[in-house]
Scaffold this active site. Structure first.
Site, PDB file in Angstrom:
ATOM      1  N   GLU A   1      -6.882   1.383  -4.631  1.00  0.00           N
ATOM      2  CA  GLU A   1      -6.905  -0.073  -4.442  1.00  0.00           C
ATOM      3  C   GLU A   1      -7.703  -0.698  -5.587  1.00  0.00           C
ATOM      4  OE1 GLU A   1      -5.763  -2.728  -2.421  1.00  0.00           O
ATOM      5  OE2 GLU A   1      -7.103  -3.886  -3.718  1.00  0.00           O
TER       6      GLU A   1
ATOM      7  N   ASP B   1       5.610  -5.932   0.596  1.00  0.00           N
ATOM      8  CA  ASP B   1       5.906  -7.051  -0.306  1.00  0.00           C
ATOM      9  C   ASP B   1       6.297  -6.571  -1.705  1.00  0.00           C
ATOM     10  OD1 ASP B   1       5.391  -8.864   1.682  1.00  0.00           O
ATOM     11  OD2 ASP B   1       3.985 -10.076   0.506  1.00  0.00           O
TER      12      ASP B   1
ATOM     13  N   ARG C   1      -6.404 -12.254   9.372  1.00  0.00           N
ATOM     14  CA  ARG C   1      -6.032 -11.083   8.576  1.00  0.00           C
ATOM     15  C   ARG C   1      -7.210 -10.128   8.351  1.00  0.00           C
ATOM     16  NH1 ARG C   1      -1.518 -11.956   4.790  1.00  0.00           N
ATOM     17  NH2 ARG C   1      -0.531 -13.884   5.386  1.00  0.00           N
TER      18      ARG C   1
ATOM     19  N   ARG D   1      -3.501 -25.290   3.789  1.00  0.00           N
ATOM     20  CA  ARG D   1      -3.984 -24.545   4.955  1.00  0.00           C
ATOM     21  C   ARG D   1      -5.343 -25.083   5.372  1.00  0.00           C
ATOM     22  NH1 ARG D   1      -2.614 -18.328   4.338  1.00  0.00           N
ATOM     23  NH2 ARG D   1      -1.989 -18.704   6.470  1.00  0.00           N
TER      24      ARG D   1
ATOM     25  N   ALA E   1       4.999  -9.556   7.196  1.00  0.00           N
ATOM     26  CA  ALA E   1       4.089  -8.431   7.436  1.00  0.00           C
ATOM     27  C   ALA E   1       4.652  -7.508   8.517  1.00  0.00           C
ATOM     28  CB  ALA E   1       2.715  -8.948   7.832  1.00  0.00           C
TER      29      ALA E   1
END
Ligand SMILES: Cc1cc2nc3c(=O)[nH]c(=O)nc-3n(C[C@H](O)[C@H](O)[C@H](O)COP(=O)(O)OP(=O)(O)OC[C@H]3O[C@@H](n4cnc5c(N)ncnc54)[C@H](O)[C@@H]3O)c2cc1C
Length: 433
Positions: free
Chosen positions: A36, A316, A119, A200, A329
């Site tokens: 990552e 994705d 999330r 948002r 998702a």
């Protein structure tokens, strides 16, 4: 766990796809490492919700994923709305003189209703399901090549290298693994801007109730209108109302490298000027400084194949979609389950079998996930009264949502897995010819 698997898998990217896949593979006794780029697992953004297909896939990937979801999820507050996905309202209704309770035009339901998770909270729970040393952080993949011993060698931006028998790219919409597979000049290396962006905001629930009434504030709603739509659902166990206001225009996104940009509440109010009092009142409750998210997808440039040799893309990275079905998702978790089913299969033993497994993955997943990308674009146009042949006819909009949501949610997850296994029989046979 005992395993007959003579291979090691590298997963590049530790978002929802990479992590659910890692959990599913680890608990099936498969040797994996996550690479990552960030210094730790983390998610940006606020709410995300999952349909019945995603919930079923979670349970089958590993029950701990479902338990994590249950622990952090917030549903509609009213028991009578437990199966409601969204109540759809006319957000442009001029007959409503002031903000307050408003009648729904129609309601869309499904077997699990609306369930929002934060999330980061969901990810924090899932991380507990794998050992800490399964991940290497600060590893931003640059390239992949085949080493002398037949292993794949990953090269990272920090100058380090790592080897694996196969690489699974779950590195998101701007996937480097996809670029490695097809080259930077291939159209699919470049996601496109859908000419929609989203403001948002998070609002304390008491204020939202005061503004638009309890039924609308405490349960999920979609406010439709020309060229825009605003969806709201409760998060943080009903204490906060999550507001996502989508707007469509012809302008280009100012900075292709960045998917978000800081904006002012006034920008949102200007885009939604002319909307009814509930939409305006909700936007007025947001903070003066907001985040605006560009909506990109792979709809103009779909990926020709999800696999090439022993490299494959999932989530994705393979099929980034706009969020209008609220299913992107969920499809990532379906991917994780199919991949885990294939790699767990006892016939997949050695590095040479991995190519056959990845070809079976492509055959199983490409059509459904690329359909979602196109359908998501269309359904957003329905919410915004600009879909050809649908317009602002609420009966037709309801019909389109129900038909398309049916394809997404009434999906046989067991059959998806048995189809993948059948496909594997074919691809293994071909690889042994
Ligand atoms: C506004 C919005 C709302 C949404 N709402 C919903 C919803 O309600 N329901 C739903 O199902 N879906 C929703 N989606 C879609 C969902 O967010 C995505 O489908 C999902 O998060 C994708 O997960 P991922 O792990 O594949 O990719 P990402 O979350 O992008 O994760 C990719 C990971 O790879 C890492 N990475 C990237 N490049 C490299 C590299 N070169 N080397 C190493 N690591 C790398 C990144 O740091 C990241 O951790 C929404 C999307 C948006 C934009």
């Amino acid at each position: 766990m005992a395993t007959n698997k003579n291979f090691e898998i590298a997963i590049v990217g530790g978002g929802i796809t990479g992590l659910t896949l890692a959990i599913a593979l680890y608990h099936r006794g498969i040797n994996i490492k996550i690479y990552e780029q960030a210094p730790k697992f983390g998610e940006i953004g606020a709410g995300i919700s999952f349909g019945p297909n995603a919930v079923a896939a979670m349970k089958k990937c590993h029950t701990g994923i479902y338990d994590s979801f249950e622990k952090v999820c917030t549903r509609n507050s009213w028991p009578s709305k437990s199966k409601v996905w969204f109540d759809y309202l006319n957000g442009y209704d001029k007959s409503l003189k002031q903000a307050g309770h408003q009648k729904a035009e129609f309601t869309i339901t499904n077997s699990v209703g609306q369930n929002g998770v934060h999330r980061a909270h969901f990810l924090d729970e899932m991380v507990k399901l794998v050992p800490e040393d399964i991940a290497r952080f600060g590893k931003r993949l640059r390239s992949i090549n085949e080493g002398s011993g037949g292993k794949l060698v990953m090269h990272f931006e920090d100058g380090s290298e790592a080897q694996a028998d196969a690489v699974i790219g779950s590195d998101g919409i701007k996937s480097t693994v996809r670029k490695v597979m097809f080259g930077v000049d291939h159209p699919c290396a470049h996601p496109s801007y859908t000419h929609k962006y989203a403001y948002r905001g998070l609002v304390p629930m008491e204020q939202a109730v005061e503004a638009i009434g309890e039924e609308r504030a405490k349960n999920s709603c979609m406010h439709m209108g020309p060229g825009g739509h605003v969806l709201t659902f409760p998060v943080n166990h009903g204490q906060i109302l999550n507001i996502v206001a989508f707007h469509t225009n012809k302008d280009d996104w100012p900075d292709y490298q960045r998917l978000t940009r800081p904006v002012k509440r006034e920008d949102a109010l200007s885009d939604f000027s002319g909307y009814g009092p509930n939409v305006i009142q909700l936007l007025k409750l947001t903070k003066p400084d907001l985040d605006c998210w560009a909506i990109f997808d792979l709809g103009d440039n779909p990926v020709p194949r999800f696999n090439k040799g022993r490299v494959v893309i999932v989530g994705d990275a393979a099929h980034a979609t706009s969020p209008h079905h609220g299913a992107g998702a969920g499809f990532c978790i379906e991917d994780s389950l199919v991949m885990a089913t294939l790699l767990q299969d006892e016939r997949v033993k050695s590095p040479k079998d991995l190519e056959a497994a990845f070809t079976a993955f492509d055959a199983n997943r490409r059509e459904r996930s690329q359909w979602l990308v196109q359908s998501s674009r269309f359904i957003s146009d329905c919410y915004e009264w600009q879909a050809p042949g649908v317009g602002d006819d609420f009966k037709k909009i309801e019909h389109e949502i129900n038909t398309r949501n049916g394809i997404i949610t009434e999906f046989d997850i067991e059959k998806m897995c048995s189809d993948a296994t059948e496909e594997l029989t074919k691809t293994l046979r071909q690889s042994n010819l």
